[in-house]
Design a protein around this motif. Structure first.
Motif, PDB file in Angstrom:
ATOM      1  N   ILE A  97       0.008  16.464  -9.625  1.00  0.00           N
ATOM      2  CA  ILE A  97       0.202  15.198  -8.917  1.00  0.00           C
ATOM      3  C   ILE A  97       0.054  15.415  -7.419  1.00  0.00           C
ATOM      4  O   ILE A  97       0.784  16.216  -6.819  1.00  0.00           O
ATOM      5  CB  ILE A  97       1.582  14.601  -9.235  1.00  0.00           C
ATOM      6  N   VAL A  98      -0.882  14.711  -6.812  1.00  0.00           N
ATOM      7  CA  VAL A  98      -1.124  14.876  -5.374  1.00  0.00           C
ATOM      8  C   VAL A  98      -0.882  13.573  -4.606  1.00  0.00           C
ATOM      9  O   VAL A  98      -1.065  13.529  -3.384  1.00  0.00           O
ATOM     10  CB  VAL A  98      -2.565  15.368  -5.122  1.00  0.00           C
ATOM     11  N   THR A  99      -0.491  12.527  -5.298  1.00  0.00           N
ATOM     12  CA  THR A  99      -0.316  11.218  -4.656  1.00  0.00           C
ATOM     13  C   THR A  99       0.996  11.120  -3.884  1.00  0.00           C
ATOM     14  O   THR A  99       1.107  10.311  -2.951  1.00  0.00           O
ATOM     15  CB  THR A  99      -0.369  10.095  -5.700  1.00  0.00           C
ATOM     16  N   LEU A 100       2.014  11.872  -4.276  1.00  0.00           N
ATOM     17  CA  LEU A 100       3.303  11.820  -3.589  1.00  0.00           C
ATOM     18  C   LEU A 100       3.352  12.876  -2.493  1.00  0.00           C
ATOM     19  O   LEU A 100       3.223  14.067  -2.765  1.00  0.00           O
ATOM     20  CB  LEU A 100       4.454  12.050  -4.571  1.00  0.00           C
ATOM     21  N   LYS A 101       3.557  12.431  -1.242  1.00  0.00           N
ATOM     22  CA  LYS A 101       3.725  13.342  -0.131  1.00  0.00           C
ATOM     23  C   LYS A 101       5.212  13.608   0.079  1.00  0.00           C
ATOM     24  O   LYS A 101       6.040  12.702  -0.062  1.00  0.00           O
ATOM     25  CB  LYS A 101       3.123  12.753   1.151  1.00  0.00           C
ATOM     26  N   PRO A 160       0.789  -1.232   0.000  1.00  0.00           N
ATOM     27  CA  PRO A 160       0.000   0.000   0.000  1.00  0.00           C
ATOM     28  C   PRO A 160       0.822   1.284   0.000  1.00  0.00           C
ATOM     29  O   PRO A 160       0.443   2.268  -0.645  1.00  0.00           O
ATOM     30  CB  PRO A 160      -0.838  -0.101   1.284  1.00  0.00           C
ATOM     31  N   TYR A 161       1.951   1.288   0.712  1.00  0.00           N
ATOM     32  CA  TYR A 161       2.662   2.558   0.943  1.00  0.00           C
ATOM     33  C   TYR A 161       4.162   2.315   0.864  1.00  0.00           C
ATOM     34  O   TYR A 161       4.722   1.520   1.633  1.00  0.00           O
ATOM     35  CB  TYR A 161       2.286   3.100   2.318  1.00  0.00           C
ATOM     36  N   VAL A 162       4.825   2.980  -0.087  1.00  0.00           N
ATOM     37  CA  VAL A 162       6.272   2.844  -0.264  1.00  0.00           C
ATOM     38  C   VAL A 162       6.899   4.221  -0.029  1.00  0.00           C
ATOM     39  O   VAL A 162       6.478   5.206  -0.629  1.00  0.00           O
ATOM     40  CB  VAL A 162       6.630   2.328  -1.671  1.00  0.00           C
ATOM     41  N   VAL A 212       8.468   9.111  -9.178  1.00  0.00           N
ATOM     42  CA  VAL A 212       7.065   9.540  -9.119  1.00  0.00           C
ATOM     43  C   VAL A 212       6.215   8.648 -10.013  1.00  0.00           C
ATOM     44  O   VAL A 212       5.152   8.153  -9.608  1.00  0.00           O
ATOM     45  CB  VAL A 212       6.921  11.021  -9.529  1.00  0.00           C
ATOM     46  N   GLU A 213       6.679   8.411 -11.219  1.00  0.00           N
ATOM     47  CA  GLU A 213       5.949   7.572 -12.170  1.00  0.00           C
ATOM     48  C   GLU A 213       5.839   6.132 -11.656  1.00  0.00           C
ATOM     49  O   GLU A 213       4.843   5.449 -11.912  1.00  0.00           O
ATOM     50  CB  GLU A 213       6.628   7.588 -13.529  1.00  0.00           C
ATOM     51  N   ALA A 214       6.857   5.674 -10.918  1.00  0.00           N
ATOM     52  CA  ALA A 214       6.856   4.297 -10.404  1.00  0.00           C
ATOM     53  C   ALA A 214       5.824   4.099  -9.305  1.00  0.00           C
ATOM     54  O   ALA A 214       5.467   2.967  -8.986  1.00  0.00           O
ATOM     55  CB  ALA A 214       8.245   3.932  -9.893  1.00  0.00           C
ATOM     56  N   GLY A 215       5.350   5.198  -8.704  1.00  0.00           N
ATOM     57  CA  GLY A 215       4.303   5.079  -7.699  1.00  0.00           C
ATOM     58  C   GLY A 215       4.727   5.361  -6.276  1.00  0.00           C
ATOM     59  O   GLY A 215       4.000   5.014  -5.330  1.00  0.00           O
ATOM     60  N   LEU A 216       5.894   5.985  -6.075  1.00  0.00           N
ATOM     61  CA  LEU A 216       6.359   6.304  -4.735  1.00  0.00           C
ATOM     62  C   LEU A 216       5.302   7.116  -3.988  1.00  0.00           C
ATOM     63  O   LEU A 216       4.723   8.054  -4.526  1.00  0.00           O
ATOM     64  CB  LEU A 216       7.668   7.095  -4.811  1.00  0.00           C
ATOM     65  N   ASP A 217       5.078   6.753  -2.710  1.00  0.00           N
ATOM     66  CA  ASP A 217       4.038   7.415  -1.924  1.00  0.00           C
ATOM     67  C   ASP A 217       4.554   8.589  -1.105  1.00  0.00           C
ATOM     68  O   ASP A 217       3.826   9.564  -0.902  1.00  0.00           O
ATOM     69  CB  ASP A 217       3.368   6.403  -0.987  1.00  0.00           C
ATOM     70  N   SER A 218       5.784   8.494  -0.588  1.00  0.00           N
ATOM     71  CA  SER A 218       6.330   9.637   0.140  1.00  0.00           C
ATOM     72  C   SER A 218       7.843   9.684   0.007  1.00  0.00           C
ATOM     73  O   SER A 218       8.510   8.648  -0.106  1.00  0.00           O
ATOM     74  CB  SER A 218       5.919   9.611   1.614  1.00  0.00           C
TER      75      SER A 218
END
Length: 308
Positions: free
Chosen positions: A172-176, A105-107, A125-131
């Protein structure tokens, strides 16, 4: 728990729930995997410079197996770092993507920020990093320049600003994002100046105390244990790292300590045993019981707690 802020996630880990305060706690929801023990900095406060552990990068096959096993244990958070600099590993975007693809869920990542070029930042960012948290400290400005011959500090600040502008312009708002600094009272003015410079370009900024780092710390400090961030410190005893999180070194060893620079805190070889077996290993059980019973002068943590 769907925590939106990075600081909430930090506090959720460093403050131990009552049900975890047993010698054989349930497997934790958060893990850090050291994809490399190498670092390109020589920070004044860090014990890495005196580390006796071998330097290396985790083999992809081992990492993928561990991620799959963690997924089967319902892990919620995976940090792809421990004592090294994760952006030294060229496969980092691929590793993030794999973790997200199998359903982690969170990387998250902590970085010194010096290698975060626009190209690499776009890849993670494109790979899906969360923070992504930047560890940056104003009193390292001079030492960075002396060590590397260039002003790495300004490069880090520029990378942070570039990422902010990229995320904002792309919607993009998914990366904190966050930044943290080691707080030293004598450098309060310099640190507040840094904070004012960085804070507009990250979601959060927070301070961490100057740790003893299991007795490996280079600079003197009165802080004992690993109490988390200064704004919401947890009791140092019992140490949350024994009950509420697990850490894996690049060569596949579960370690009990966030600052295990010499393998003293090595619990078990995950090339030989499962994650759950290592988590309930007699060495881990003994160490937890020492913390729960306050029998600390003879335990591995004595130096970190100022008892040796």
């Amino acid at each position: 728990m769907n925590l939106k802020k990075i600081t909430d996630r930090v506090d959720n880990t460093t403050h131990i729930p009552k049900e975890q305060l047993v010698d054989r706690p349930p497997f934790p929801k958060s893990v850090k995997i050291e994809i490399t023990s190498r670092c390109n900095y020589n920070c004044s406060y860090c014990g890495h410079k005196n580390s006796t552990r071998k330097l290396g990068d985790m083999a992809p096959k081992l990492l993928y197996r561990l991620l799959r096993e963690l997924k089967s244990l319902d892990i919620q958070e995976v940090g792809l770092f421990l004592l090294g600099e994760p952006f030294l590993v060229k496969e980092l975007p691929m590793y993030i993507k794999y973790a997200k693809t199998i359903g982690i869920p969170y990387v998250f990542i902590t970085t010194n920020g010096s290698l975060c070029s626009p190209e690499v930042l776009m890849d993670v960012v494109e790979a899906g990093l969360d923070s992504l948290k930047f560890s940056i400290n104003s009193y390292n400005r001079i030492s960075y320049k002396e060590t590397h011959g260039v002003d790495f500090f300004d490069r880090v600040v520029n990378n942070i600003k570039w990422l902010h502008n990229y995320l904002e312009s792309s919607g993009i708002v998914t990366l904190k994002t966050a930044a943290s600094s080691i707080y030293v009272e004598s450098l309060k003015y310099e640190l507040e100046t840094l904070r004012k410079e960085i804070e507009p370009y990250v979601d959060e900024f927070y301070y961490l105390p100057l740790y003893k780092q299991a007795g490996h710390g280079i600079m003197p400090t009165s802080v004992i244990g690993n109490p988390g961030r200064i704004e919401n410190m947890a009791p140092p005893i019992p140490c949350w790292a024994l009950f509420n999180a697990t850490k894996i070194t690049w060569d596949g060893k579960m370690t009990a300590c966030c600052f295990d620079h010499n393998s003293d805190f090595e619990i078990a070889d995950l090339n030989q045993v499962s994650l759950l077996e290592a988590w309930h290993h007699p060495k881990f059980v003994k160490l937890r019981n020492q913390h729960l019973s306050n029998d600390l002068r003879r335990c591995l943590c004595a130096k970190c707690l100022g008892l040796a």
